[in-house]
Design an enzyme around this catalytic site. Structure first.
Site, PDB file in Angstrom:
ATOM      1  N   ASP A  14     102.426  51.999  33.372  1.00 47.72           N
ATOM      2  CA  ASP A  14     102.104  53.302  33.943  1.00 47.72           C
ATOM      3  C   ASP A  14     101.319  54.100  32.903  1.00 47.72           C
ATOM      4  OD1 ASP A  14     102.427  55.574  35.771  1.00 47.72           O
ATOM      5  OD2 ASP A  14     103.765  56.356  34.222  1.00 47.72           O
ATOM      6  N   ASP A  16     100.617  58.291  32.807  1.00 49.96           N
ATOM      7  CA  ASP A  16     101.145  59.596  32.394  1.00 49.96           C
ATOM      8  C   ASP A  16     102.655  59.511  32.163  1.00 49.96           C
ATOM      9  OD1 ASP A  16     100.820  62.206  31.694  1.00 49.96           O
ATOM     10  OD2 ASP A  16     100.117  62.879  33.645  1.00 49.96           O
TER      11      ASP A  16
HETATM   12 MG   LIG Z   1     104.209  58.245  34.865  1.00 51.24          MG
END
Ligand SMILES: [Mg+2]
Length: 329
Positions: A14, A16
């Site tokens: 992932d 952020d």
């Molecule tokens: Mg995230």
């Protein structure tokens, strides 16, 4: 020593909250990721930026990657539409030009109006989306167009707090049409399946900071997962997680990739025990080992997931203040 990452041929990372926070890399993330030989794919629900834009951002922060190693929910949504529509079919785009480009890339025709009987609507995050664009989507969907949402994240973290995410804009169209969209991004399976296919992964590991998207997406696809506590989901969230959102591994940071798998594997750890008594999850360190706060958390999660009927957590032992802070937040 066998380390966690060496058991996997691909990391599905992932962005952020996992590798960066806004304009800053997560402390230690660049160094932690640079140490391995597995392939690293960056998998994002954010449909507003092109893979090249994402890769440029990552390289600017110090990560080694290229657009070939970025999978966006916009690409996945476009691929889903291409599988169902005839080449050249028109698709109403509610989203950025980057999303429009993905529709063109798969041989479909992006349009911005419901006039001319478009075959589908694709909806992704764009800070400029207003009533007019939502109305075009509603007109087309009510007339029978297929509807694919890139993702349905209800909120979007910003420096000023949580803003409406694509899921909130999708909700407006859902309310106006009574129709449910197909979803490309996490926690839906299509983005994970695409990432696995693109990377030819045989033993992937999903790495993310959100139980309800990253970890749920991994579980929906049957892939082991690592929750890092550098973003949205907290230690207490992990201990309270419902079955579909429980990670295989938990770490404070990506550093656990370079440690033995047991160091972050959810389970009862030496020196620790936990039990449920009268509505309390009681986590105890017996003093026989050096206190490692992560061990306390992994023990708590392991026992909590096997138990019902508790709503508060108590931590006993000496030198356990950090674990208490983590679990009673
Ligand atoms: Mg995230």
């Amino acid at each position: 020593m066998t380390v966690l990452r060496s058991q996997h041929d691909v990391l599905l990372l992932d962005l952020d909250g996992t590798v960066y926070q806004g304009e800053q890399p997560i402390a230690g993330a660049v160094e932690a990721l640079s140490a391995g030989s597995e392939k690293q794919y960056f998998v994002t629900n954010n449909a507003s930026r092109s893979p090249k834009h994402v890769a440029d951002h990552l390289r600017g922060l110090g990560f080694e990657t290229s657009e070939d190693y970025v999978v966006t929910s916009a690409q996945v949504a476009a691929r889903m539409l291409a599988e169902k529509l005839t080449p050249g079919a028109s698709v109403v785009v509610v989203g950025t030009d980057a999303l429009s480009d993905e529709i063109s890339n798969v041989g479909l025709t992006p349009v911005r109006s419901a006039d001319g009987s478009p075959s589908a609507v694709v909806q992704g995050h764009n800070v400029e989306t207003g009533w007019g664009a939502l109305a075009e989507a509603a007109f087309a969907i009510r007339a029978g167009a297929l509807w694919v949402a890139t993702n349905i994240d209800a909120t979007l973290p910003t420096e000023r707090g949580l803003a409406p995410g694509n899921g909130s804009m999708v909700a407006a169209v859902r309310t106006a049409t009574g129709v449910e969209p197909e979803v490309a991004g996490k926690p839906a399976a299509p983005i994970m399946r695409d990432a696995i296919r693109l990377s030819s992964a045989e033993k992937p590991l999903v790495v993310g900071d959100r139980l309800d998207t990253d970890i749920a997406g991994a579980n929906a696809t049957g892939i082991p997962s690592l929750l890092v506590l550098s973003g949205v989901s907290s230690a207490l969230d992990a201990v309270r997680a419902v079955e579909s959102e429980r990670p295989t591994y938990i770490g404070f940071s990506l550093d656990v990739l370079n440690q033995a798998p047991e160091a972050s594997l959810v389970g009862v750890k030496p020196g620790w025990r936990a039990s449920v008594e009268a509505g309390v999850l009681r986590v105890t360190h017996d003093g026989s080992t050096v206190v490692d706060p992560l061990d306390g958390l992994l023990t708590a999660a392991s026992v909590a997931w096997e138990s019902t009927g508790w709503d508060t957590v108590e931590v006993d032992g000496s030198d356990v203040e950090r674990v208490r802070q983590l679990l009673q937040a």
